[in-house]
Scaffold this active site. Structure first.
Site, PDB file in Angstrom:
ATOM      1  N   SER A  92      -7.976   5.434  -0.524  1.00 51.32           N
ATOM      2  CA  SER A  92      -6.800   5.518  -0.295  1.00 51.32           C
ATOM      3  C   SER A  92      -6.236   6.115  -1.142  1.00 51.32           C
ATOM      4  O   SER A  92      -5.185   6.385  -1.162  1.00 51.32           O
ATOM      5  CB  SER A  92      -6.142   5.219   0.595  1.00 51.32           C
ATOM      6  OG  SER A  92      -5.880   3.871   0.154  1.00 51.32           O
ATOM      7  N   ASP A 215       3.892  -2.232  -1.122  1.00 45.92           N
ATOM      8  CA  ASP A 215       2.211  -3.273  -0.737  1.00 45.92           C
ATOM      9  C   ASP A 215       1.314  -3.254  -2.312  1.00 45.92           C
ATOM     10  O   ASP A 215       0.377  -4.286  -2.161  1.00 45.92           O
ATOM     11  CB  ASP A 215       0.894  -2.352  -0.296  1.00 45.92           C
ATOM     12  CG  ASP A 215       0.798  -1.103  -0.478  1.00 45.92           C
ATOM     13  OD1 ASP A 215       1.452  -0.500  -2.044  1.00 45.92           O
ATOM     14  OD2 ASP A 215       0.173  -0.925  -0.187  1.00 45.92           O
ATOM     15  N   HIS A 218      -0.863   1.085  -3.412  1.00 49.34           N
ATOM     16  CA  HIS A 218      -0.657   2.981  -3.743  1.00 49.34           C
ATOM     17  C   HIS A 218       0.617   2.699  -4.436  1.00 49.34           C
ATOM     18  O   HIS A 218       1.289   1.991  -5.104  1.00 49.34           O
ATOM     19  CB  HIS A 218       0.042   3.164  -2.384  1.00 49.34           C
ATOM     20  CG  HIS A 218      -1.699   1.905  -1.539  1.00 49.34           C
ATOM     21  ND1 HIS A 218      -1.487   1.179  -0.834  1.00 49.34           N
ATOM     22  CD2 HIS A 218      -2.321   3.328  -1.251  1.00 49.34           C
ATOM     23  CE1 HIS A 218      -3.282   2.092   0.101  1.00 49.34           C
ATOM     24  NE2 HIS A 218      -3.437   2.893  -0.315  1.00 49.34           N
TER      25      HIS A 218
END
Length: 237
Positions: A92, A215, A218
Site C-alpha cells: 500500500s 499509523d 503511510h
C-alpha cells in the site's frame, strides 16, 4: 718454451667492472631527477597515467529542473531517473506514492496492492517477467504487512537474475516487532548479492513524524517526496 696465458678473471670478479658500474649508476641517477634506482626501473614511471575525463555537464529540460528542485536531486540523478526503465513492486505504501514515482521515473511500471506480503513477490515477479514487463531496474517495497522468509527472497532473486539491478527499500513500521528482522534480512541480502542495493528509508525517516500519517507507516506529501527522492539518489550512485 711457450708461455701459458694467465686465466682471465670473470667480469663480475674484476674490481674495475664494479667501479665503472657504480659510476654509471651515480651519474645516471643525477641526470634523471635523483630518483631511487628501483623507481627508475619501475614500469609505472615509464608510463604516465592518463587523466580521467571529466563527466559532461547534464542539461535538464524545464520540467526536469522542477523535479530536481522539488525532490532535492542533482542534475545527474534527475536525468538518470528520467531515463531509467523501472519495475516497482510493493504494498500500500507503493500505491500511495504512485504520483511521485511517475513524476520522477516516467518509464516506471508500478505493481502495488494493499496488504501484500513478501511471499507474493516471487510469483508476481515471474508473471511480470513472462509478460516482458520486468525492467532492468527492479524496485521492491514490502515489509509493512509482515517479515520476509529467506526462501521467498531466494526464489525472487532467481527469477530476477544477476543482470537486473534490485533496489530494495527497507521498512519503517515502528509499531511492529518484525521491523528489525525485515531490515536485517534486506541488508544481509544486499551484502551477499552484488546486484541488490539497500534504499535506507528506515534511517532517513527517523524522527520525521511529519512525514507520516497517524499509523506511522503511510506517507504524507512531504514523506512521499523524501521517499522517492531517496530512491532516485540511491539509483544514481
Amino acid at each position: 718454451m711457450k708461455r701459458h696465458a694467465m686465466p682471465r678473471k670473470p667480469v663480475l670478479k674484476r674490481p674495475a667492472f664494479w667501479i665503472v658500474l657504480i659510476l654509471i649508476l651515480i651519474v645516471g641517477g643525477t641526470t634523471i631527477g635523483h630518483q631511487p634506482i628501483k623507481v627508475l626501473f619501475s614500469h609505472q614511471t615509464m608510463t604516465k597515467s592518463k587523466p580521467k575525463p571529466k563527466p559532461k555537464p547534464v542539461k535538464l529540460t524545464p520540467g526536469e529542473k522542477k523535479v530536481a528542485q522539488k525532490y532535492h536531486l542533482s542534475s545527474r540523478a534527475t536525468a538518470n531517473a528520467h531515463a531509467a526503465k523501472v519495475t516497482a513492486i510493493g504494498d500500500s505504501v507503493m500505491v500511495d506514492i504512485t504520483p511521485e514515482m511517475k513524476e520522477v521515473f516516467p518509464h516506471v511500471l508500478i505493481n502495488g496492492a494493499v496488504g501484500r506480503q513478501f511471499y507474493d513477490l516471487p510469483n508476481i515477479t515471474q508473471s511480470l517477467k513472462a509478460e516482458n514487463k520486468l525492467a532492468e531496474n527492479v524496485v521492491v517495497n514490502l515489509g509493512t504487512n509482515g517479515p520476509p522468509e529467506k526462501s521467498d527472497i531466494s526464489r525472487f532473486l532467481k527469477v530476477v537474475g544477476k543482470k537486473r539491478q534490485v533496489y530494495w527499500i527497507n521498512t519503517h513500521v515502528p509499531t511492529q516487532k518484525w521491523e528489525g528482522q525485515t531490515n536485517r534480512l534486506i541488508a544481509s541480502t544486499a551484502k551477499s548479492h552484488r546486484n541488490v542495493h539497500v534504499v535506507d528509508w528506515h534511517d532517513l525517516s527517523q524522527n520525521q513524524s511529519a512525514w507520516f500519517a497517524p499509523d506511522e507507516v503511510h506517507l504524507q506529501t512531504k514523506g512521499a517526496t523524501a521517499y522517492v527522492g531517496l530512491l532516485a539518489k540511491t539509483m544514481a550512485k
